[in-house]
Motif scaffolding. Sequence first.
Motif, PDB file in Angstrom:
ATOM      1  N   ILE A   1     -58.312  33.634  72.203  1.00 10.17           N
ATOM      2  CA  ILE A   1     -57.397  33.809  71.080  1.00 10.17           C
ATOM      3  C   ILE A   1     -57.460  32.600  70.157  1.00 10.17           C
ATOM      4  O   ILE A   1     -57.555  32.723  68.932  1.00 10.17           O
ATOM      5  CB  ILE A   1     -55.951  34.020  71.587  1.00 10.17           C
ATOM      6  CG1 ILE A   1     -55.836  35.370  72.303  1.00 10.17           C
ATOM      7  CG2 ILE A   1     -54.942  33.925  70.444  1.00 10.17           C
ATOM      8  CD1 ILE A   1     -54.515  35.576  73.015  1.00 10.17           C
ATOM      9  N   VAL A   2     -57.431  31.408  70.754  1.00 10.69           N
ATOM     10  CA  VAL A   2     -57.482  30.173  69.966  1.00 10.69           C
ATOM     11  C   VAL A   2     -58.879  29.957  69.399  1.00 10.69           C
ATOM     12  O   VAL A   2     -59.046  29.573  68.234  1.00 10.69           O
ATOM     13  CB  VAL A   2     -57.055  28.972  70.829  1.00 10.69           C
ATOM     14  CG1 VAL A   2     -57.072  27.694  69.998  1.00 10.69           C
ATOM     15  CG2 VAL A   2     -55.676  29.195  71.436  1.00 10.69           C
TER      16      VAL A   2
ATOM     17  N   THR B   1     -49.887  19.977  62.559  1.00 11.37           N
ATOM     18  CA  THR B   1     -49.469  21.339  62.250  1.00 11.37           C
ATOM     19  C   THR B   1     -48.490  21.773  63.335  1.00 11.37           C
ATOM     20  O   THR B   1     -48.207  21.013  64.263  1.00 11.37           O
ATOM     21  CB  THR B   1     -50.658  22.334  62.228  1.00 11.37           C
ATOM     22  OG1 THR B   1     -51.205  22.433  63.552  1.00 11.37           O
ATOM     23  CG2 THR B   1     -51.730  21.901  61.238  1.00 11.37           C
ATOM     24  N   GLU B   2     -48.014  23.002  63.232  1.00 12.38           N
ATOM     25  CA  GLU B   2     -47.179  23.513  64.311  1.00 12.38           C
ATOM     26  C   GLU B   2     -48.030  23.759  65.559  1.00 12.38           C
ATOM     27  O   GLU B   2     -49.262  23.691  65.509  1.00 12.38           O
ATOM     28  CB  GLU B   2     -46.473  24.797  63.883  1.00 12.38           C
ATOM     29  CG  GLU B   2     -47.385  25.984  63.658  1.00 12.38           C
ATOM     30  CD  GLU B   2     -46.607  27.266  63.398  1.00 12.38           C
ATOM     31  OE1 GLU B   2     -45.710  27.580  64.207  1.00 12.38           O
ATOM     32  OE2 GLU B   2     -46.901  27.949  62.403  1.00 12.38           O
ATOM     33  N   GLY B   3     -47.388  24.076  66.675  1.00 18.60           N
ATOM     34  CA  GLY B   3     -48.111  24.340  67.907  1.00 18.60           C
ATOM     35  C   GLY B   3     -48.527  25.798  68.027  1.00 18.60           C
ATOM     36  O   GLY B   3     -47.911  26.677  67.405  1.00 18.60           O
ATOM     37  N   TYR B   4     -49.556  26.053  68.836  1.00 23.40           N
ATOM     38  CA  TYR B   4     -50.094  27.409  68.973  1.00 23.40           C
ATOM     39  C   TYR B   4     -50.313  27.755  70.439  1.00 23.40           C
ATOM     40  O   TYR B   4     -51.384  27.527  70.989  1.00 23.40           O
ATOM     41  CB  TYR B   4     -51.406  27.533  68.205  1.00 23.40           C
ATOM     42  CG  TYR B   4     -51.303  27.064  66.773  1.00 23.40           C
ATOM     43  CD1 TYR B   4     -50.563  27.786  65.852  1.00 23.40           C
ATOM     44  CD2 TYR B   4     -51.919  25.883  66.365  1.00 23.40           C
ATOM     45  CE1 TYR B   4     -50.434  27.342  64.541  1.00 23.40           C
ATOM     46  CE2 TYR B   4     -51.797  25.434  65.066  1.00 23.40           C
ATOM     47  CZ  TYR B   4     -51.054  26.170  64.157  1.00 23.40           C
ATOM     48  OH  TYR B   4     -50.919  25.723  62.865  1.00 23.40           O
ATOM     49  N   ASN B   5     -49.294  28.272  71.068  1.00 24.36           N
ATOM     50  CA  ASN B   5     -49.419  28.713  72.450  1.00 24.36           C
ATOM     51  C   ASN B   5     -49.818  30.194  72.450  1.00 24.36           C
ATOM     52  O   ASN B   5     -49.052  31.037  71.962  1.00 24.36           O
ATOM     53  CB  ASN B   5     -48.088  28.526  73.179  1.00 24.36           C
ATOM     54  CG  ASN B   5     -48.188  28.783  74.666  1.00 24.36           C
ATOM     55  OD1 ASN B   5     -48.874  29.698  75.109  1.00 24.36           O
ATOM     56  ND2 ASN B   5     -47.489  27.983  75.454  1.00 24.36           N
ATOM     57  N   PRO B   6     -51.020  30.532  72.950  1.00 27.07           N
ATOM     58  CA  PRO B   6     -51.497  31.919  72.861  1.00 27.07           C
ATOM     59  C   PRO B   6     -50.687  32.920  73.676  1.00 27.07           C
ATOM     60  O   PRO B   6     -50.934  34.120  73.579  1.00 27.07           O
ATOM     61  CB  PRO B   6     -52.941  31.818  73.368  1.00 27.07           C
ATOM     62  CG  PRO B   6     -52.969  30.584  74.218  1.00 27.07           C
ATOM     63  CD  PRO B   6     -52.008  29.639  73.574  1.00 27.07           C
TER      64      PRO B   6
ATOM     65  N   ILE C   1     -52.407  32.157  64.078  1.00 24.00           N
ATOM     66  CA  ILE C   1     -52.964  30.800  64.073  1.00 24.00           C
ATOM     67  C   ILE C   1     -53.747  30.535  62.793  1.00 24.00           C
ATOM     68  O   ILE C   1     -53.580  29.490  62.150  1.00 24.00           O
ATOM     69  CB  ILE C   1     -53.860  30.567  65.311  1.00 24.00           C
ATOM     70  CG1 ILE C   1     -53.036  30.684  66.601  1.00 24.00           C
ATOM     71  CG2 ILE C   1     -54.522  29.193  65.248  1.00 24.00           C
ATOM     72  CD1 ILE C   1     -53.871  30.687  67.867  1.00 24.00           C
ATOM     73  N   VAL C   2     -54.591  31.491  62.400  1.00 24.81           N
ATOM     74  CA  VAL C   2     -55.393  31.321  61.178  1.00 24.81           C
ATOM     75  C   VAL C   2     -54.490  31.135  59.964  1.00 24.81           C
ATOM     76  O   VAL C   2     -54.684  30.214  59.154  1.00 24.81           O
ATOM     77  CB  VAL C   2     -56.332  32.529  60.967  1.00 24.81           C
ATOM     78  CG1 VAL C   2     -56.973  32.471  59.575  1.00 24.81           C
ATOM     79  CG2 VAL C   2     -57.413  32.556  62.035  1.00 24.81           C
ATOM     80  N   ASN C   3     -53.494  31.989  59.816  1.00 20.63           N
ATOM     81  CA  ASN C   3     -52.591  31.899  58.660  1.00 20.63           C
ATOM     82  C   ASN C   3     -51.821  30.594  58.649  1.00 20.63           C
ATOM     83  O   ASN C   3     -51.619  29.972  57.596  1.00 20.63           O
ATOM     84  CB  ASN C   3     -51.620  33.083  58.656  1.00 20.63           C
ATOM     85  CG  ASN C   3     -52.304  34.398  58.363  1.00 20.63           C
ATOM     86  OD1 ASN C   3     -53.356  34.415  57.699  1.00 20.63           O
ATOM     87  ND2 ASN C   3     -51.745  35.490  58.835  1.00 20.63           N
ATOM     88  N   SER C   4     -51.396  30.161  59.836  1.00 21.25           N
ATOM     89  CA  SER C   4     -50.653  28.903  59.927  1.00 21.25           C
ATOM     90  C   SER C   4     -51.539  27.705  59.583  1.00 21.25           C
ATOM     91  O   SER C   4     -51.107  26.784  58.875  1.00 21.25           O
ATOM     92  CB  SER C   4     -50.080  28.735  61.334  1.00 21.25           C
ATOM     93  OG  SER C   4     -49.460  27.472  61.479  1.00 21.25           O
ATOM     94  N   LEU C   5     -52.787  27.721  60.076  1.00 16.94           N
ATOM     95  CA  LEU C   5     -53.701  26.613  59.801  1.00 16.94           C
ATOM     96  C   LEU C   5     -54.039  26.529  58.313  1.00 16.94           C
ATOM     97  O   LEU C   5     -54.139  25.436  57.747  1.00 16.94           O
ATOM     98  CB  LEU C   5     -54.986  26.766  60.619  1.00 16.94           C
ATOM     99  CG  LEU C   5     -54.857  26.531  62.129  1.00 16.94           C
ATOM    100  CD1 LEU C   5     -56.176  26.813  62.826  1.00 16.94           C
ATOM    101  CD2 LEU C   5     -54.395  25.113  62.425  1.00 16.94           C
ATOM    102  N   LYS C   6     -54.191  27.672  57.675  1.00 13.89           N
ATOM    103  CA  LYS C   6     -54.496  27.674  56.242  1.00 13.89           C
ATOM    104  C   LYS C   6     -53.363  27.042  55.441  1.00 13.89           C
ATOM    105  O   LYS C   6     -53.592  26.399  54.412  1.00 13.89           O
ATOM    106  CB  LYS C   6     -54.764  29.106  55.759  1.00 13.89           C
ATOM    107  CG  LYS C   6     -56.114  29.649  56.214  1.00 13.89           C
ATOM    108  CD  LYS C   6     -56.338  31.072  55.719  1.00 13.89           C
ATOM    109  CE  LYS C   6     -57.707  31.579  56.115  1.00 13.89           C
ATOM    110  NZ  LYS C   6     -57.930  32.981  55.681  1.00 13.89           N
ATOM    111  N   LYS C   7     -52.142  27.219  55.925  1.00 15.41           N
ATOM    112  CA  LYS C   7     -50.981  26.630  55.248  1.00 15.41           C
ATOM    113  C   LYS C   7     -50.750  25.183  55.676  1.00 15.41           C
ATOM    114  O   LYS C   7     -50.341  24.347  54.867  1.00 15.41           O
ATOM    115  CB  LYS C   7     -49.723  27.445  55.564  1.00 15.41           C
ATOM    116  CG  LYS C   7     -49.729  28.852  54.993  1.00 15.41           C
ATOM    117  CD  LYS C   7     -48.475  29.602  55.437  1.00 15.41           C
ATOM    118  CE  LYS C   7     -48.489  31.049  54.959  1.00 15.41           C
ATOM    119  NZ  LYS C   7     -47.312  31.798  55.463  1.00 15.41           N
TER     120      LYS C   7
END
Length: 287
Positions: free
Chosen positions: A76-77, A28-33, A41-47
């Motif tokens: 946050i993560v 998936t894409e990266g998630y730097n808080p 993050i939730v919306n991105s992970l669902k996609k």
Amino acid sequence: MIIIADGGSTKTNWCLLDDSNKKIYFNTEGYNPYFVDSEYIVNSLKKGLPSDLPFEKITEVNYYGAGVHNEEKAKIVEMAMQKVFPNAKVEIGHDLLAAARALLADQPGFAAILGTGTNTCVYDGEKITHNIDSAAYILGDEGSGSYIGKKLLTDYIRGLMPEAVEKLFFETYKLTPDEIMDNVYTKPLANRFCASFSKFVYDNNVNIEYTRGIVEEAFDTFFKNLVSKYPDYQKYTFNCIGSVAYNFRNVLEETAKRYEMEVGKIIRSPIDDLVVYHIDRSAKNPN
């Protein structure tokens, strides 16, 4: 079922381990808080996560991420992961710990990251015992993709690129100086934007002297400002993870040797070695 994830600022590598240790990889894409919140993050992970992933059956999530510098950022993560994997025990760790475990397993030594950002540490085989803060992409991150990209963009804006390189840069990206400034100063994820241009440095063969000089300066500054500041740094083997380290490893190895450090492992991604670490840890601690 267990999930192990290595999250950079640009991309996250995931591995699902089933009960027989069969591995299934995805990205998936990266998630730097520092740049995204839990909702993002939730919306991105669902996609981004595979739709057939057995979310309810995941019992453990081991997530290592860029920007997880303190409890506030880790939370946050963690909140996002807990929402996506409701039945899992979630452990959030720094991506630097992932690098150390992937590069050194349970052996003490020196570990570094050179990807979108930069980080370094001394590791005792279990935990990080010394870390000099990289100060992130605005104040530091020497040697990283964002550092290399910023240098390239600065030269382009100021008209300092060799003519052939400037021509190819514009043909490749069709960006004006005003558009670059807008992306850096008004749009989100500026670190990722800057780092994306390190690929141009890697791909460009119009003027090798110019592009190699950018990388040489970046790595020399990385060793001068970070690596060499660790006490007795030359007694350690230099081990490093990240796309920038891997793609420019010939220059990196030369720089390490110039600073009198023996070169150990230089790998693109920690995920494979990290999975092995967790399999071994589970075997040693079955409960």
